[in-house]
Design a protein around this motif. Sequence first.
Motif, PDB file in Angstrom:
ATOM      1  N   HIS A 212       0.817  -1.212   0.000  1.00 57.25           N
ATOM      2  CA  HIS A 212       0.000   0.000   0.000  1.00 57.25           C
ATOM      3  C   HIS A 212       0.855   1.268   0.000  1.00 57.25           C
ATOM      4  CE1 HIS A 212      -3.732   2.140   0.414  1.00 57.25           C
ATOM      5  NE2 HIS A 212      -3.291   2.785   1.475  1.00 57.25           N
ATOM      6  N   MET A 213       2.006   1.239   0.647  1.00 57.57           N
ATOM      7  CA  MET A 213       2.844   2.437   0.740  1.00 57.57           C
ATOM      8  C   MET A 213       3.751   2.569  -0.475  1.00 57.57           C
ATOM      9  SD  MET A 213       1.517   3.513   3.482  1.00 57.57           S
ATOM     10  CE  MET A 213       2.511   4.971   3.734  1.00 57.57           C
ATOM     11  N   CYS A 214       3.168   2.480  -1.638  1.00 56.75           N
ATOM     12  CA  CYS A 214       3.938   2.459  -2.883  1.00 56.75           C
ATOM     13  C   CYS A 214       4.704   3.755  -3.133  1.00 56.75           C
ATOM     14  CB  CYS A 214       3.037   2.131  -4.065  1.00 56.75           C
ATOM     15  SG  CYS A 214       1.640   3.255  -4.277  1.00 56.75           S
ATOM     16  N   LEU A 215       4.249   4.885  -2.585  1.00 59.10           N
ATOM     17  CA  LEU A 215       4.982   6.141  -2.777  1.00 59.10           C
ATOM     18  C   LEU A 215       6.371   6.059  -2.147  1.00 59.10           C
ATOM     19  CD1 LEU A 215       2.258   8.830  -1.932  1.00 59.10           C
ATOM     20  CD2 LEU A 215       2.777   7.807  -4.139  1.00 59.10           C
ATOM     21  N   LEU A 216       6.455   5.394  -1.015  1.00 61.33           N
ATOM     22  CA  LEU A 216       7.731   5.233  -0.326  1.00 61.33           C
ATOM     23  C   LEU A 216       8.534   4.063  -0.886  1.00 61.33           C
ATOM     24  CD1 LEU A 216       6.465   5.636   3.366  1.00 61.33           C
ATOM     25  CD2 LEU A 216       7.691   7.349   2.013  1.00 61.33           C
ATOM     26  N   GLU A 217       7.837   3.026  -1.349  1.00 62.27           N
ATOM     27  CA  GLU A 217       8.500   1.799  -1.779  1.00 62.27           C
ATOM     28  C   GLU A 217       9.058   1.879  -3.193  1.00 62.27           C
ATOM     29  OE1 GLU A 217       5.824  -1.352   0.801  1.00 62.27           O
ATOM     30  OE2 GLU A 217       5.107  -0.682  -1.146  1.00 62.27           O
ATOM     31  N   GLN A 218       8.311   2.520  -4.088  1.00 61.98           N
ATOM     32  CA  GLN A 218       8.711   2.586  -5.499  1.00 61.98           C
ATOM     33  C   GLN A 218       8.562   4.013  -6.036  1.00 61.98           C
ATOM     34  OE1 GLN A 218      10.172   0.171  -6.908  1.00 61.98           O
ATOM     35  NE2 GLN A 218       9.601  -1.610  -5.681  1.00 61.98           N
ATOM     36  N   PRO A 219       9.276   4.981  -5.444  1.00 55.55           N
ATOM     37  CA  PRO A 219       9.118   6.377  -5.881  1.00 55.55           C
ATOM     38  C   PRO A 219       9.554   6.622  -7.321  1.00 55.55           C
ATOM     39  CG  PRO A 219      10.975   6.167  -4.379  1.00 55.55           C
ATOM     40  CD  PRO A 219      10.237   4.862  -4.333  1.00 55.55           C
ATOM     41  N   ASP A 220      10.550   5.866  -7.815  1.00 55.56           N
ATOM     42  CA  ASP A 220      10.986   6.041  -9.205  1.00 55.56           C
ATOM     43  C   ASP A 220       9.842   5.747 -10.166  1.00 55.56           C
ATOM     44  OD1 ASP A 220      13.490   6.651  -8.287  1.00 55.56           O
ATOM     45  OD2 ASP A 220      14.415   4.752  -8.862  1.00 55.56           O
ATOM     46  N   THR A 221       9.173   4.617  -9.940  1.00 54.73           N
ATOM     47  CA  THR A 221       8.089   4.211 -10.830  1.00 54.73           C
ATOM     48  C   THR A 221       6.913   5.166 -10.733  1.00 54.73           C
ATOM     49  OG1 THR A 221       8.739   1.894 -10.622  1.00 54.73           O
ATOM     50  CG2 THR A 221       6.512   2.337 -11.422  1.00 54.73           C
ATOM     51  N   VAL A 222       6.518   5.503  -9.502  1.00 56.24           N
ATOM     52  CA  VAL A 222       5.364   6.395  -9.322  1.00 56.24           C
ATOM     53  C   VAL A 222       5.649   7.765  -9.920  1.00 56.24           C
ATOM     54  CG1 VAL A 222       3.890   7.552  -7.636  1.00 56.24           C
ATOM     55  CG2 VAL A 222       4.552   5.168  -7.280  1.00 56.24           C
ATOM     56  N   SER A 223       6.850   8.283  -9.719  1.00 60.51           N
ATOM     57  CA  SER A 223       7.173   9.612 -10.260  1.00 60.51           C
ATOM     58  C   SER A 223       7.172   9.614 -11.784  1.00 60.51           C
ATOM     59  CB  SER A 223       8.523  10.104  -9.719  1.00 60.51           C
ATOM     60  OG  SER A 223       9.577   9.261 -10.148  1.00 60.51           O
ATOM     61  N   ARG A 224       7.627   8.520 -12.398  1.00 55.74           N
ATOM     62  CA  ARG A 224       7.613   8.454 -13.859  1.00 55.74           C
ATOM     63  C   ARG A 224       6.173   8.466 -14.388  1.00 55.74           C
ATOM     64  NH1 ARG A 224      11.943   4.689 -13.334  1.00 55.74           N
ATOM     65  NH2 ARG A 224      10.476   2.952 -13.507  1.00 55.74           N
ATOM     66  N   ILE A 225       5.293   7.738 -13.722  1.00 52.20           N
ATOM     67  CA  ILE A 225       3.898   7.718 -14.155  1.00 52.20           C
ATOM     68  C   ILE A 225       3.281   9.105 -14.011  1.00 52.20           C
ATOM     69  CG2 ILE A 225       1.615   6.721 -13.718  1.00 52.20           C
ATOM     70  CD1 ILE A 225       3.125   4.267 -12.548  1.00 52.20           C
ATOM     71  N   LEU A 226       3.506   9.728 -12.857  1.00 57.72           N
ATOM     72  CA  LEU A 226       2.939  11.058 -12.629  1.00 57.72           C
ATOM     73  C   LEU A 226       3.523  12.084 -13.595  1.00 57.72           C
ATOM     74  CD1 LEU A 226       2.768  11.308  -8.730  1.00 57.72           C
ATOM     75  CD2 LEU A 226       0.855  11.258 -10.338  1.00 57.72           C
ATOM     76  N   GLN A 227       4.811  11.959 -13.884  1.00 59.54           N
ATOM     77  CA  GLN A 227       5.437  12.914 -14.806  1.00 59.54           C
ATOM     78  C   GLN A 227       4.772  12.875 -16.170  1.00 59.54           C
ATOM     79  OE1 GLN A 227       8.515  14.817 -13.626  1.00 59.54           O
ATOM     80  NE2 GLN A 227       7.330  16.056 -15.063  1.00 59.54           N
ATOM     81  N   SER A 228       4.444  11.680 -16.627  1.00 58.34           N
ATOM     82  CA  SER A 228       3.783  11.538 -17.929  1.00 58.34           C
ATOM     83  C   SER A 228       2.378  12.139 -17.930  1.00 58.34           C
ATOM     84  CB  SER A 228       3.722  10.069 -18.337  1.00 58.34           C
ATOM     85  OG  SER A 228       2.817   9.345 -17.505  1.00 58.34           O
ATOM     86  N   ILE A 229       1.771  12.228 -16.755  1.00 56.14           N
ATOM     87  CA  ILE A 229       0.415  12.776 -16.644  1.00 56.14           C
ATOM     88  C   ILE A 229       0.434  14.294 -16.590  1.00 56.14           C
ATOM     89  CG2 ILE A 229      -1.602  12.936 -15.119  1.00 56.14           C
ATOM     90  CD1 ILE A 229      -0.986   9.994 -14.314  1.00 56.14           C
ATOM     91  N   VAL A 230       1.343  14.867 -15.803  1.00 54.92           N
ATOM     92  CA  VAL A 230       1.331  16.315 -15.598  1.00 54.92           C
ATOM     93  C   VAL A 230       2.092  17.092 -16.673  1.00 54.92           C
ATOM     94  CG1 VAL A 230       1.111  15.999 -13.118  1.00 54.92           C
ATOM     95  CG2 VAL A 230       3.389  16.338 -14.087  1.00 54.92           C
ATOM     96  N   ASP A 231       2.919  16.419 -17.485  1.00 51.03           N
ATOM     97  CA  ASP A 231       3.647  17.120 -18.552  1.00 51.03           C
ATOM     98  C   ASP A 231       2.704  17.632 -19.632  1.00 51.03           C
ATOM     99  OD1 ASP A 231       6.142  16.967 -17.447  1.00 51.03           O
ATOM    100  OD2 ASP A 231       6.775  15.209 -18.604  1.00 51.03           O
TER     101      ASP A 231
END
Length: 231
Positions: A212-231
Amino acid sequence: MSLPTLFLPGTLCDERVWLPVWQKLQVHQRRYVPLQWASSMDEMLALTTDRVLAGEKVHLAGFSMGGYIAARWAIDNPDSVASLTMIASSPYGLTAEEEKRRAQLLTMLKKGSFKPDSPAYITRFVHPDHQNNPDVAGVVQDMGKDLGAATLLAHTQATTPRPALTDKLKACSFPVHIIAAADDQVVTAGVLKDAAETIPSDSYTSVPCAGHMCLLEQPDTVSRILQSIVD
């Protein structure tokens, strides 16, 4: 033109849950909604409104409880929404079993029984690969200790009951993105995949090797997904 992004934390979380993602994410303006200050649904929605200027559009990224609050706010303010991303967060209402479990939790909290450093607490929220990682399990424990039982009690009461939002999200024109954690015990990837198909969402992604704490566990993956959304 790049737009601001609002970040909403989960139950018994503060900005520490987002920090590893923020360190890897490039956004025009980062705005944090301090849901740990709120003790009711109205206060949570008001804190979100306070961080949006009149006439502007924002991206919303909400984790767990924060995803539900972000969706609630987006439904009420569709003209201000550039996109909605729900991370480890279900747009479905609570099941009877979940409401029963919450009632038991409220009873326990009112009796003063809350141990965020217990192995059972960490096991529920953190993937086995990260349960001895101070940057994951340690942060979860610290947030639990610092925010305490009173915050958990307020958050649980504020979001119970929790009406389903799927029908209302279907009627919205802004993009909806759903990010699941593959090994989440709290909000399963299967439930979120079904929700993504029901709305339907503009994207669905499952983050591997994450609880459940994926923001802390896999920040590289989550940030890449979010980057593709907000760009």
